[in-house]
Design a protein around this motif. Structure first.
Motif, PDB file in Angstrom:
ATOM      1  N   LEU A  58       0.824  -1.246  -0.025  1.00 20.32           N
ATOM      2  CA  LEU A  58       0.031  -0.087   0.045  1.00 20.32           C
ATOM      3  C   LEU A  58       0.870   1.373   0.090  1.00 20.32           C
ATOM      4  CD1 LEU A  58      -2.962  -1.091   2.421  1.00 20.32           C
ATOM      5  CD2 LEU A  58      -2.978  -0.546   0.062  1.00 20.32           C
ATOM      6  N   ARG A  59       1.865   1.178   0.779  1.00 18.25           N
ATOM      7  CA  ARG A  59       2.751   2.376   0.839  1.00 18.25           C
ATOM      8  C   ARG A  59       3.537   2.668  -0.616  1.00 18.25           C
ATOM      9  NH1 ARG A  59       7.012   2.070   5.368  1.00 18.25           N
ATOM     10  NH2 ARG A  59       5.268   2.663   6.651  1.00 18.25           N
ATOM     11  N   GLU A  60       3.823   1.674  -1.214  1.00 19.55           N
ATOM     12  CA  GLU A  60       4.557   1.621  -2.702  1.00 19.55           C
ATOM     13  C   GLU A  60       3.340   1.984  -3.527  1.00 19.55           C
ATOM     14  OE1 GLU A  60       6.290  -2.021  -3.734  1.00 19.55           O
ATOM     15  OE2 GLU A  60       7.445  -2.101  -1.941  1.00 19.55           O
ATOM     16  N   THR A  61       2.294   1.609  -3.549  1.00 22.26           N
ATOM     17  CA  THR A  61       1.172   1.935  -4.364  1.00 22.26           C
ATOM     18  C   THR A  61       0.835   3.420  -4.250  1.00 22.26           C
ATOM     19  OG1 THR A  61       0.211  -0.175  -4.300  1.00 22.26           O
ATOM     20  CG2 THR A  61      -1.154   1.755  -5.246  1.00 22.26           C
ATOM     21  N   GLU A  62       0.748   3.922  -3.124  1.00 24.42           N
ATOM     22  CA  GLU A  62       0.325   5.355  -2.760  1.00 24.42           C
ATOM     23  C   GLU A  62       1.608   6.234  -3.152  1.00 24.42           C
ATOM     24  OE1 GLU A  62       0.806   6.617   1.309  1.00 24.42           O
ATOM     25  OE2 GLU A  62      -1.004   7.789   1.039  1.00 24.42           O
ATOM     26  N   ALA A  63       2.598   5.978  -3.081  1.00 25.60           N
ATOM     27  CA  ALA A  63       3.669   6.798  -3.669  1.00 25.60           C
ATOM     28  C   ALA A  63       3.802   6.708  -5.185  1.00 25.60           C
ATOM     29  CB  ALA A  63       5.178   6.094  -3.022  1.00 25.60           C
ATOM     30  N   SER A  64       3.623   5.554  -5.868  1.00 22.95           N
ATOM     31  CA  SER A  64       3.446   5.644  -7.201  1.00 22.95           C
ATOM     32  C   SER A  64       2.018   6.394  -7.690  1.00 22.95           C
ATOM     33  CB  SER A  64       3.357   4.201  -8.029  1.00 22.95           C
ATOM     34  OG  SER A  64       2.198   3.761  -7.580  1.00 22.95           O
ATOM     35  N   LEU A  65       0.990   6.265  -7.006  1.00 27.43           N
ATOM     36  CA  LEU A  65      -0.227   6.997  -7.644  1.00 27.43           C
ATOM     37  C   LEU A  65       0.194   8.612  -7.184  1.00 27.43           C
ATOM     38  CD1 LEU A  65      -2.791   4.778  -6.281  1.00 27.43           C
ATOM     39  CD2 LEU A  65      -2.227   5.259  -8.692  1.00 27.43           C
ATOM     40  N   ALA A  66       1.039   8.952  -6.433  1.00 24.54           N
ATOM     41  CA  ALA A  66       1.036  10.484  -6.008  1.00 24.54           C
ATOM     42  C   ALA A  66       1.770  11.182  -7.281  1.00 24.54           C
ATOM     43  CB  ALA A  66       2.115  10.592  -4.943  1.00 24.54           C
ATOM     44  N   GLY A  67       2.212  10.696  -8.158  1.00 24.34           N
ATOM     45  CA  GLY A  67       2.892  11.165  -9.274  1.00 24.34           C
ATOM     46  C   GLY A  67       1.998  11.236 -10.500  1.00 24.34           C
ATOM     47  N   ILE A  68       0.952  10.730 -10.571  1.00 23.96           N
ATOM     48  CA  ILE A  68      -0.080  10.458 -11.548  1.00 23.96           C
ATOM     49  C   ILE A  68      -1.070  11.616 -11.617  1.00 23.96           C
ATOM     50  CG2 ILE A  68      -1.947   9.012 -12.677  1.00 23.96           C
ATOM     51  CD1 ILE A  68      -0.424   6.789 -11.558  1.00 23.96           C
ATOM     52  N   VAL A  70      -4.278  13.567 -12.153  1.00 23.19           N
ATOM     53  CA  VAL A  70      -5.852  13.069 -12.267  1.00 23.19           C
ATOM     54  C   VAL A  70      -6.645  13.743 -13.515  1.00 23.19           C
ATOM     55  CG1 VAL A  70      -5.978  12.389  -9.880  1.00 23.19           C
ATOM     56  CG2 VAL A  70      -6.663  14.999 -10.365  1.00 23.19           C
ATOM     57  N   VAL A  71      -5.959  14.801 -13.990  1.00 22.38           N
ATOM     58  CA  VAL A  71      -6.609  15.521 -15.198  1.00 22.38           C
ATOM     59  C   VAL A  71      -5.917  15.075 -16.393  1.00 22.38           C
ATOM     60  CG1 VAL A  71      -6.503  17.916 -16.108  1.00 22.38           C
ATOM     61  CG2 VAL A  71      -6.727  17.647 -13.660  1.00 22.38           C
ATOM     62  N   ASP A  72      -6.714  14.844 -17.430  1.00 24.34           N
ATOM     63  CA  ASP A  72      -6.576  14.493 -18.823  1.00 24.34           C
ATOM     64  C   ASP A  72      -6.104  15.851 -19.538  1.00 24.34           C
ATOM     65  OD1 ASP A  72      -5.992  13.431 -21.139  1.00 24.34           O
ATOM     66  OD2 ASP A  72      -7.987  12.408 -21.553  1.00 24.34           O
ATOM     67  N   ASN A  73      -4.758  16.125 -19.497  1.00 25.91           N
ATOM     68  CA  ASN A  73      -4.453  17.324 -20.056  1.00 25.91           C
ATOM     69  C   ASN A  73      -4.588  17.418 -21.303  1.00 25.91           C
ATOM     70  OD1 ASN A  73      -3.425  18.464 -17.532  1.00 25.91           O
ATOM     71  ND2 ASN A  73      -1.700  17.547 -17.725  1.00 25.91           N
ATOM     72  N   GLN A  74      -4.341  16.264 -22.295  1.00 30.63           N
ATOM     73  CA  GLN A  74      -4.732  16.330 -23.631  1.00 30.63           C
ATOM     74  C   GLN A  74      -6.260  16.710 -23.952  1.00 30.63           C
ATOM     75  OE1 GLN A  74      -3.316  12.606 -25.027  1.00 30.63           O
ATOM     76  NE2 GLN A  74      -1.214  13.266 -25.328  1.00 30.63           N
ATOM     77  N   LYS A  75      -6.950  16.269 -23.191  1.00 29.84           N
ATOM     78  CA  LYS A  75      -8.619  16.271 -23.425  1.00 29.84           C
ATOM     79  C   LYS A  75      -8.824  17.891 -23.094  1.00 29.84           C
ATOM     80  CE  LYS A  75     -13.015  14.576 -22.195  1.00 29.84           C
ATOM     81  NZ  LYS A  75     -13.994  13.545 -21.514  1.00 29.84           N
TER      82      LYS A  75
END
Length: 108
Positions: A58-68, A70-75
């Motif tokens: 869970l800690r690893e997943t949270e760290a990886s999701l922090a950099g994603i 949530v906005v589709d900039n292309q759209k």
């Protein structure tokens, strides 16, 4: 004084680290003052903290999701461009359907 967490004895005279495929357990005892220990033996009390593999994942997943984002900039850029060009079409029927679906989900 003895406590039991996850089937492990909570009182130990030495600091120890136990690793198993499912969990990591640390028993630090040497740094506690005597006043926190067992009044009968004068030895420090043992506190056990267990982190399971699930917690580590869970800690690893949270760290990886922090950099994603949530906005589709292309759209967003496509919509901005179509607004600037005057070609953006608003579908009021689709908006109404989405609002109704949201209301139904919220009332459950």
């Amino acid at each position: 004084m003895s406590s039991e967490i996850n089937g492990l004895s909570g009182y130990n005279s030495k600091a120890s680290v136990q690793k198993s495929p499912e969990s990591t357990t640390t028993n630090p005892t040497s740094s506690y003052p005597k006043s926190a220990g067992d009044s009968h033996t004068g030895q420090p009390a043992v506190e056990t903290v267990t982190l399971t593999n699930t917690a580590a994942q869970l800690r690893e997943t949270e760290a990886s999701l922090a950099g994603i984002s949530v906005v589709d900039n292309q759209k967003v850029e496509r919509i901005k461009q179509s607004i600037l060009e005057g070609s953006y079409q608003i579908n009021s029927e689709r908006i109404a359907d989405k609002l109704i679906a949201l209301e139904k989900d919220l009332s459950k």
